[in-house]
Write a protein that holds these residues in place. Sequence first.
Motif, PDB file in Angstrom:
ATOM      1  N   GLY A   1       0.822  -1.205   0.000  1.00 33.36           N
ATOM      2  CA  GLY A   1       0.000   0.000   0.000  1.00 33.36           C
ATOM      3  C   GLY A   1       0.861   1.261   0.000  1.00 33.36           C
ATOM      4  N   TYR A   2       0.248   2.371   0.442  1.00 33.41           N
ATOM      5  CA  TYR A   2       0.885   3.687   0.337  1.00 33.41           C
ATOM      6  C   TYR A   2       1.645   4.100   1.602  1.00 33.41           C
ATOM      7  CZ  TYR A   2      -1.850   4.183  -3.917  1.00 33.41           C
ATOM      8  OH  TYR A   2      -2.376   3.992  -5.166  1.00 33.41           O
TER       9      TYR A   2
ATOM     10  N   ASN B   1       6.955   7.345  -7.735  1.00 29.76           N
ATOM     11  CA  ASN B   1       6.718   6.887  -6.374  1.00 29.76           C
ATOM     12  C   ASN B   1       5.800   7.865  -5.638  1.00 29.76           C
ATOM     13  OD1 ASN B   1       8.750   4.492  -5.749  1.00 29.76           O
ATOM     14  ND2 ASN B   1       9.818   5.961  -7.075  1.00 29.76           N
ATOM     15  N   SER B   2       5.181   7.389  -4.571  1.00 23.54           N
ATOM     16  CA  SER B   2       4.281   8.246  -3.789  1.00 23.54           C
ATOM     17  C   SER B   2       5.096   9.245  -2.967  1.00 23.54           C
ATOM     18  CB  SER B   2       3.405   7.400  -2.867  1.00 23.54           C
ATOM     19  OG  SER B   2       2.590   6.516  -3.620  1.00 23.54           O
TER      20      SER B   2
ATOM     21  N   ASP C   1      -1.068  11.153   5.146  1.00 22.55           N
ATOM     22  CA  ASP C   1      -1.666  11.119   3.807  1.00 22.55           C
ATOM     23  C   ASP C   1      -0.549  11.239   2.778  1.00 22.55           C
ATOM     24  OD1 ASP C   1      -3.549  10.952   1.842  1.00 22.55           O
ATOM     25  OD2 ASP C   1      -4.447  12.926   2.196  1.00 22.55           O
ATOM     26  N   VAL C   2      -0.827  10.813   1.522  1.00 21.65           N
ATOM     27  CA  VAL C   2       0.215  10.813   0.485  1.00 21.65           C
ATOM     28  C   VAL C   2      -0.346  11.307  -0.844  1.00 21.65           C
ATOM     29  CG1 VAL C   2       1.426   8.888   1.589  1.00 21.65           C
ATOM     30  CG2 VAL C   2      -0.239   8.422  -0.221  1.00 21.65           C
ATOM     31  N   TYR C   3       0.578  11.757  -1.696  1.00 20.01           N
ATOM     32  CA  TYR C   3       0.284  11.955  -3.117  1.00 20.01           C
ATOM     33  C   TYR C   3       0.646  10.635  -3.809  1.00 20.01           C
ATOM     34  CZ  TYR C   3       0.441  16.959  -1.928  1.00 20.01           C
ATOM     35  OH  TYR C   3       0.223  18.186  -1.370  1.00 20.01           O
ATOM     36  N   GLU C   4      -0.328   9.975  -4.448  1.00 15.84           N
ATOM     37  CA  GLU C   4      -0.090   8.659  -5.011  1.00 15.84           C
ATOM     38  C   GLU C   4       0.850   8.714  -6.203  1.00 15.84           C
ATOM     39  OE1 GLU C   4      -3.808   6.809  -5.868  1.00 15.84           O
ATOM     40  OE2 GLU C   4      -4.545   6.977  -3.802  1.00 15.84           O
TER      41      GLU C   4
ATOM     42  N   ASP D   1       2.702   7.584  -9.818  1.00 17.18           N
ATOM     43  CA  ASP D   1       2.186   7.180 -11.125  1.00 17.18           C
ATOM     44  C   ASP D   1       2.435   5.695 -11.395  1.00 17.18           C
ATOM     45  OD1 ASP D   1       1.473   9.808 -11.465  1.00 17.18           O
ATOM     46  OD2 ASP D   1       3.235  10.332 -12.677  1.00 17.18           O
TER      47      ASP D   1
ATOM     48  N   ALA E   1       3.285   2.334  -5.466  1.00 13.63           N
ATOM     49  CA  ALA E   1       2.569   2.779  -4.271  1.00 13.63           C
ATOM     50  C   ALA E   1       3.521   3.181  -3.153  1.00 13.63           C
ATOM     51  CB  ALA E   1       1.640   1.677  -3.782  1.00 13.63           C
TER      52      ALA E   1
ATOM     53  N   THR F   1       5.886   4.940  -0.687  1.00 11.99           N
ATOM     54  CA  THR F   1       6.063   6.355  -0.332  1.00 11.99           C
ATOM     55  C   THR F   1       7.517   6.597   0.036  1.00 11.99           C
ATOM     56  OG1 THR F   1       3.791   6.548   0.455  1.00 11.99           O
ATOM     57  CG2 THR F   1       5.375   8.187   1.257  1.00 11.99           C
TER      58      THR F   1
END
Length: 342
Positions: A241-242, A279-280, A324-327, A329, A332, A334
């Motif tokens: 996951g992120y 990458n996130s 929280d993250v910016y996903e 491209d 996943a 971070t």
Amino acid sequence: MNQFCFNCGGKFVNGVCEKCGKTLFAQENEQRAMNPGLCPHCNVPYNQFGTCPQCGSISENSVTQATRATQAVNFPEEQNGGTQAVGYPGGYQAPPMGYPGSYQAPPMGYPGGYAPARQTPHNGTPSGGKKNSNAIWIAISSVALIAIIVVVALFAINKGVFNSGGSGGNAPEPAATHSTATTTTTAAPTTTTTTEPGNYPPKFTKFTASSFYYKDEANKCKIEYAFDNKPGTCWQDGVDGYGIGEWLEASASSNQLVSCITFYNGFQKKNSMDLYNGNSRVKAITVYWEGGSKSFSLTDTKPPQFLWLDEPVSTRYVRVVIDDVYEGDRYADTCIADIVIE
């Protein structure tokens, strides 16, 4: 000898015109102003005050007018035609009190009258001097008192800032040991509030994380890469996951004074935007320290972001938790390029 008023022709009785009320003293002053005469000593015209501007002598007219004015004030005559003064039988007009036998001319600047001498205390200083001296000492004492209060207040404020344990809620309990496919990390130190002053600039010696990515020695993104002051390296979470909820922590054996955290977001290796966007990146975090915490929002950019605490805090650890993250491209995972605690 009877004298008459130039204004209305009335007769002067006791120095006052019986028709218009004008005083003989005022009329003689007008005459003297129009024709002051010459000083017999210097042959110089008297000025408007009846004194010689060269030797200072006073004209006879000025002495006469002043004498009459003083007598009219201090020794009023009876209303019997002006032939006899009260208390002086035979019409004798006594000289002014304090000037036996003759009239002392008025000082310069006081035409036609006597200016009373300024009262002076027996110690030779003006009567207002003591009051002025007291006022000066009161002002000096007030300024000194205010300065002392300011110094004490500044000392108290500084002592309170450097002894503060921070503000906000309590730091989270140490997280349980995270086991991932790549690594296992130790738990965070126990949270205790302290009032000891800290070292500045801060120097943390131990770094832990909830997880980090590890494939092999050539492909690993361990926790130390997030605190090595090299944005070209990075930490990467090691969970599926992120990575929301994952944390990184720096700690020391003694208190450190912390006021700001400089945050480098994402994967910045080789200055590649493909790796950065692939990458996130972190979008929101919460920073915890002994006795407090604060949340921050981050921008999706490479330049350093300065996260200031509300006040300097003395602590033995700083923990950063991903909220929280910016996903990414492509991936996943971070990434955090660097964290500088100041």
